[in-house]
Design an enzyme around this catalytic site. Structure first.
Site: not given
Ligand code: LMG
Ligand code: NDP
Ligand code: PMR
Length: 395
Positions: A87, A89, A270
């Protein structure tokens, strides 16, 4: 399956002990500010000076063992071996909550792929993740070298890789000027999309090699990249345009820092990166699902309004956003709940369908959601894939 991570690092002397066979070691990364790097790509433990603030230090781990195969239960029924999930982050927010949910289930060993070792170690401890249920390995998605180094390092752990979750992200809504990754890509798309693109492409080989019965590659998407929703219509809206900025390297120097070639806007960058994430998942599905049986999925876990994602937003936003989402949009979800949702996509036998963008309704039941026109555009997905391949050096 006991895995104890005991860091032993001496930043000033840059020493690290060699702990025997690779199999019995783990590579842990820490971030230090002194610009020194201990190269962990081989067991030779070479040290070298580099112009980066990212320092990977090999630290000791005792008794790392691969989750091993299928012991038969007393009833003679085969039980699934412990799975290993990477995983990215996992030091905060959704990634940490997912790591915790998986670790606590007892069915998973989590490789926490993070840029800040100490923060991650503290977060895992504070979250009460069982000792031995996780390994922390350094990954800075803002550097393609770091991604490649990470891939080497996890391979040295001698654990299978059964699931990969591309979760890490940065959001820079207040940035007036773009910032850039080590390879010169605009930061949001560089970290959220391009770093993960290289990582996922590399780890695809490891997923293929795994004997786990349900192998998955999950890329976290978002409602805010989908213009078929109210949230996706809050300006600035995602729009990849004709990809001219991506085609010219996203480096801002002489060319655009935005995928569509327009002027820099951090919030839009983003949202564009999330569109790339969702397109990438589908392109993986089209290219590799049939051949490999791997499940490719994306999701919107709900609005986790309290995470570190909003750390760069103005204080007023950070104050009002959680109650706004809780009481007005009702899209709010706690980190714990969101972590359970992503853990389902990792682990639930019912969620093996590939090519799906999962969402949840108010009763926390999962459903296959519709992506926006742009986020499901097959031609755009192919072009984003091909341009991204060039930028990360795969083509
Ligand atoms: C922008 O600013 C920046 O300008 C931009 O550069 C970029 O950074 C962008 O997405 C990032 O942000 C955001 C700024 C402008 O908003 C804020 O900073 C704060 C807004 C967040 C929260 C809203 C608070 C509302 C009040 C809540 C009170 C909470 C109290 C609850 C208490 C409960 C008590 C029991 O804001 C905007 O983005 C405005 C954009 C508006 C366009 C919307 C288009 C969609 C259609 C909307 C339909 C309206 C639906 C009604 C919604 C009601 C909202 C109040
Ligand atoms: P957080 O900021 O809490 O978590 C982001 C994680 O990404 C952190 O662990 C952070 O590390 C890591 N990260 C950032 N930059 C890098 C980098 N260069 N290399 C490696 N890791 C990095 O945010 P969330 O938990 O909210 O976000 C997780 C995912 O969920 C993202 O993909 C986001 O787009 C998605 N999402 C979030 C929603 C929300 O409402 N919060 C809604 C929909 C989707 P560090 O701790 O070192 O900063
Ligand atoms: Mg949004 C149903 C309504 C809904 C949902 C589910 C979200 C999710 N948002 C909704 C509505 C609105 N938002 C409305 C009506 C507004 C105008 C007041 C609004 C504003 C807003 C802002 C300024 N929302 C935001 C921001 C951000 O800066 C966040 C963002 O866009 O980050 C990219 C955000 C978000 N809203 C969401 C979600 C999940 C986010 C977090 C972003 C993400 O992770 O994708």
């Amino acid at each position: 399956m006991a895995l104890q991570t005991a860091t032993s690092f001496l930043p000033s002397a840059l020493s690290a002990r060699k702990e025997g066979a690779v199999k019995d070691s783990a590579f842990l990364g820490v971030r230090l500010a002194d610009g020194l790097k201990l190269d962990t790509s081989s067991l030779g433990l070479r040290t070298k000076r580099v112009n980066t603030s990212s320092v990977a230090i090999r630290a000791q781990a005792s008794a790392v063992s691969a989750p091993t195969a299928t012991p038969a239960s007393p009833a003679g029924k085969k039980t699934l071996r412990t799975g290993t999930a990477v995983i990215t982050g996992a030091s905060s927010g959704l990634g940490l909550a997912t790591a915790k949910a998986l670790a606590e289930s007892g069915k998973w060993h989590v490789i926490m792929a993070c840029r800040d070792y100490l923060k991650t170690a503290r977060a895992a401890r504070a979250a009460g993740m069982p000792k031995g249920s996780y390994t922390i390995v350094h990954l800075d998605l803002a550097s393609l070298d770091s991604v490649r180094q990470f891939v080497n390092n996890v391979r040295q752990l001698d654990m299978p890789i059964d699931v990969v979750v591309c979760n890490a992200a940065v959001y820079q809504p207040t940035a007036k000027e773009p910032s850039f990754t080590a390879d010169g890509f605009e930061m949001s798309v560089g970290v959220n999309h391009l770093g993960h693109f290289l990582l996922a492409r590399e780890l695809l080989e490891d997923l293929k090699a795994s004997d786990y019965p349900s192998k998955r590659l999950i890329i976290v998407g978002s409602i805010t990249g989908n213009t078929n929703t109210l949230a996706g219509n809050v300006p600035p809206k995602a729009n990849l345009g004709d990809l001219r900025g991506l085609a010219s390297g996203l480096n801002g120097a002489g060319s655009a820092a935005m995928i569509d070639g327009a002027e820099f806007d951090g919030a839009k960058a983003y949202k564009d990166s999330k569109v790339c994430n969702m397109l990438t998942m589908q392109e993986f599905h089209r290219r590799y699902h049939e051949e490999t049986g791997i499940t490719f999925a994306s999701l919107y876990p709900g609005c986790i309004a309290t995470t570190g994602l909003f750390r760069e937003h103005i204080p007023l936003f950070r104050l009002l956003f959680p109650p706004f989402q809780k009481y007005i949009t009702k899209g709010y979800v706690s980190e714990e709940e969101a972590g359970k949702r992503l853990a389902q996509v990792v682990s639930e036998p019912s969620l093996t369908k590939s090519g799906v963008y999962w969402s949840w309704n108010n009763n926390s039941a999962s459903f296959e959601n519709q992506l926006s026109e742009e986020a499901s555009d097959t031609e755009k997905a192919r072009k984003v894939w091909e341009l991204s391949e060039k930028l990360v050096g795969l083509a």
